[in-house]
Design a protein around this motif. Sequence first.
Motif, PDB file in Angstrom:
ATOM      1  N   HIS A  10      53.235  27.022  43.197  1.00 46.14           N
ATOM      2  CA  HIS A  10      53.922  27.324  41.965  1.00 46.14           C
ATOM      3  C   HIS A  10      53.474  28.574  41.514  1.00 46.14           C
ATOM      4  CE1 HIS A  10      55.069  22.964  42.125  1.00 46.14           C
ATOM      5  NE2 HIS A  10      53.870  22.795  42.527  1.00 46.14           N
ATOM      6  N   THR A  11      52.311  28.856  41.660  1.00 39.97           N
ATOM      7  CA  THR A  11      51.771  30.080  41.173  1.00 39.97           C
ATOM      8  C   THR A  11      51.088  30.842  42.035  1.00 39.97           C
ATOM      9  OG1 THR A  11      49.790  29.416  40.068  1.00 39.97           O
ATOM     10  CG2 THR A  11      51.674  29.553  38.596  1.00 39.97           C
ATOM     11  N   ILE A  12      50.742  32.034  41.984  1.00 37.92           N
ATOM     12  CA  ILE A  12      50.151  33.170  43.038  1.00 37.92           C
ATOM     13  C   ILE A  12      49.293  34.041  41.915  1.00 37.92           C
ATOM     14  CG2 ILE A  12      50.222  34.745  44.636  1.00 37.92           C
ATOM     15  CD1 ILE A  12      52.774  33.518  45.862  1.00 37.92           C
ATOM     16  N   THR A  13      47.990  33.866  42.154  1.00 37.12           N
ATOM     17  CA  THR A  13      47.225  34.958  41.408  1.00 37.12           C
ATOM     18  C   THR A  13      46.821  36.136  42.476  1.00 37.12           C
ATOM     19  OG1 THR A  13      46.364  33.131  40.097  1.00 37.12           O
ATOM     20  CG2 THR A  13      45.335  35.371  39.909  1.00 37.12           C
ATOM     21  N   ALA A  14      47.123  37.202  41.856  1.00 39.72           N
ATOM     22  CA  ALA A  14      46.702  38.471  42.978  1.00 39.72           C
ATOM     23  C   ALA A  14      45.853  39.539  42.196  1.00 39.72           C
ATOM     24  CB  ALA A  14      48.045  39.004  43.472  1.00 39.72           C
ATOM     25  N   GLU A  15      45.254  40.085  43.031  1.00 38.93           N
ATOM     26  CA  GLU A  15      44.796  41.406  42.376  1.00 38.93           C
ATOM     27  C   GLU A  15      45.817  42.647  42.485  1.00 38.93           C
ATOM     28  OE1 GLU A  15      40.791  41.680  44.659  1.00 38.93           O
ATOM     29  OE2 GLU A  15      40.377  39.938  43.936  1.00 38.93           O
ATOM     30  N   ASN A  16      45.535  43.818  42.065  1.00 45.15           N
ATOM     31  CA  ASN A  16      46.264  44.831  42.071  1.00 45.15           C
ATOM     32  C   ASN A  16      46.353  45.793  43.297  1.00 45.15           C
ATOM     33  OD1 ASN A  16      47.523  44.684  39.208  1.00 45.15           O
ATOM     34  ND2 ASN A  16      45.169  44.350  39.050  1.00 45.15           N
ATOM     35  N   ALA A  37      45.753  40.040  38.090  1.00 43.73           N
ATOM     36  CA  ALA A  37      44.306  40.292  37.381  1.00 43.73           C
ATOM     37  C   ALA A  37      44.402  41.631  36.648  1.00 43.73           C
ATOM     38  CB  ALA A  37      43.037  39.964  38.227  1.00 43.73           C
ATOM     39  N   ASN A  38      43.599  41.748  35.678  1.00 42.99           N
ATOM     40  CA  ASN A  38      43.553  43.239  34.930  1.00 42.99           C
ATOM     41  C   ASN A  38      42.770  44.124  36.173  1.00 42.99           C
ATOM     42  OD1 ASN A  38      44.867  42.986  32.410  1.00 42.99           O
ATOM     43  ND2 ASN A  38      43.456  41.406  32.033  1.00 42.99           N
ATOM     44  N   PRO A  39      43.012  45.267  36.026  1.00 42.05           N
ATOM     45  CA  PRO A  39      42.118  46.283  37.046  1.00 42.05           C
ATOM     46  C   PRO A  39      40.607  46.233  36.419  1.00 42.05           C
ATOM     47  CG  PRO A  39      44.143  47.307  36.180  1.00 42.05           C
ATOM     48  CD  PRO A  39      44.106  46.124  35.370  1.00 42.05           C
ATOM     49  N   ALA A  41      38.899  43.549  36.868  1.00 39.38           N
ATOM     50  CA  ALA A  41      38.240  42.289  36.137  1.00 39.38           C
ATOM     51  C   ALA A  41      38.259  41.262  37.185  1.00 39.38           C
ATOM     52  CB  ALA A  41      39.157  42.145  35.281  1.00 39.38           C
ATOM     53  N   SER A  42      37.033  41.676  38.208  1.00 40.94           N
ATOM     54  CA  SER A  42      37.014  40.560  39.180  1.00 40.94           C
ATOM     55  C   SER A  42      36.999  39.106  38.641  1.00 40.94           C
ATOM     56  CB  SER A  42      36.040  40.919  40.159  1.00 40.94           C
ATOM     57  OG  SER A  42      34.801  41.020  39.535  1.00 40.94           O
ATOM     58  N   TRP A  43      36.106  38.862  37.554  1.00 44.17           N
ATOM     59  CA  TRP A  43      36.016  37.473  37.113  1.00 44.17           C
ATOM     60  C   TRP A  43      37.495  36.687  36.713  1.00 44.17           C
ATOM     61  CZ3 TRP A  43      34.809  42.018  34.269  1.00 44.17           C
ATOM     62  CH2 TRP A  43      35.762  42.277  33.439  1.00 44.17           C
ATOM     63  N   GLU A  44      38.530  37.442  36.519  1.00 45.65           N
ATOM     64  CA  GLU A  44      39.926  36.717  36.441  1.00 45.65           C
ATOM     65  C   GLU A  44      40.345  36.313  37.689  1.00 45.65           C
ATOM     66  OE1 GLU A  44      41.188  39.604  32.647  1.00 45.65           O
ATOM     67  OE2 GLU A  44      42.353  39.838  34.765  1.00 45.65           O
ATOM     68  N   CYS A  45      39.679  36.775  38.882  1.00 43.69           N
ATOM     69  CA  CYS A  45      40.100  36.213  40.368  1.00 43.69           C
ATOM     70  C   CYS A  45      38.878  35.624  40.957  1.00 43.69           C
ATOM     71  CB  CYS A  45      40.579  37.348  41.061  1.00 43.69           C
ATOM     72  SG  CYS A  45      42.255  37.693  40.503  1.00 43.69           S
ATOM     73  N   GLY A  46      38.086  34.657  40.208  1.00 45.55           N
ATOM     74  CA  GLY A  46      36.760  33.888  40.691  1.00 45.55           C
ATOM     75  C   GLY A  46      37.039  33.447  42.111  1.00 45.55           C
ATOM     76  N   LEU A  47      38.143  32.368  42.480  1.00 40.23           N
ATOM     77  CA  LEU A  47      38.402  32.122  43.693  1.00 40.23           C
ATOM     78  C   LEU A  47      38.641  32.966  44.702  1.00 40.23           C
ATOM     79  CD1 LEU A  47      38.760  29.223  45.162  1.00 40.23           C
ATOM     80  CD2 LEU A  47      40.955  29.549  44.506  1.00 40.23           C
TER      81      LEU A  47
END
Length: 104
Positions: A10-16, A37-39, A41-47
């Motif tokens: 349903h969703t995908i969280t990606a880095e930049n 995720a914001n540039p 800001a690795s904590w926004e992509c903990g997994l």
Amino acid sequence: MLWRYRRHVHTITAENGTEFCAHESIALKLKAEVYFANPYASWECGLNENFNGLLRQYIPKGTDLRTVTDEEIAKVQRSLNLRSRKCLGYRQPAVVFDELRSAA
């Protein structure tokens, strides 16, 4: 890779990174939302960051991925999916995933 699981994505969280340059096409085909995720800001992509740490136990940072074979990737994938995880109550991701797919 995700196509056969599209009912569950349903969703995908990606880095930049450039590896996500086709995100619009992927989102359209999977009918999923893509979040970035914001540039820096690795904590926004903990997994993602946790997975990267596990992956580096098999493929060290800085490795030219063009030198890693599909067979090696498949072996690492199997190993990580069969490795018990604390966040899953010490269950294996493959088992949890199969249970969730069966329940849907």
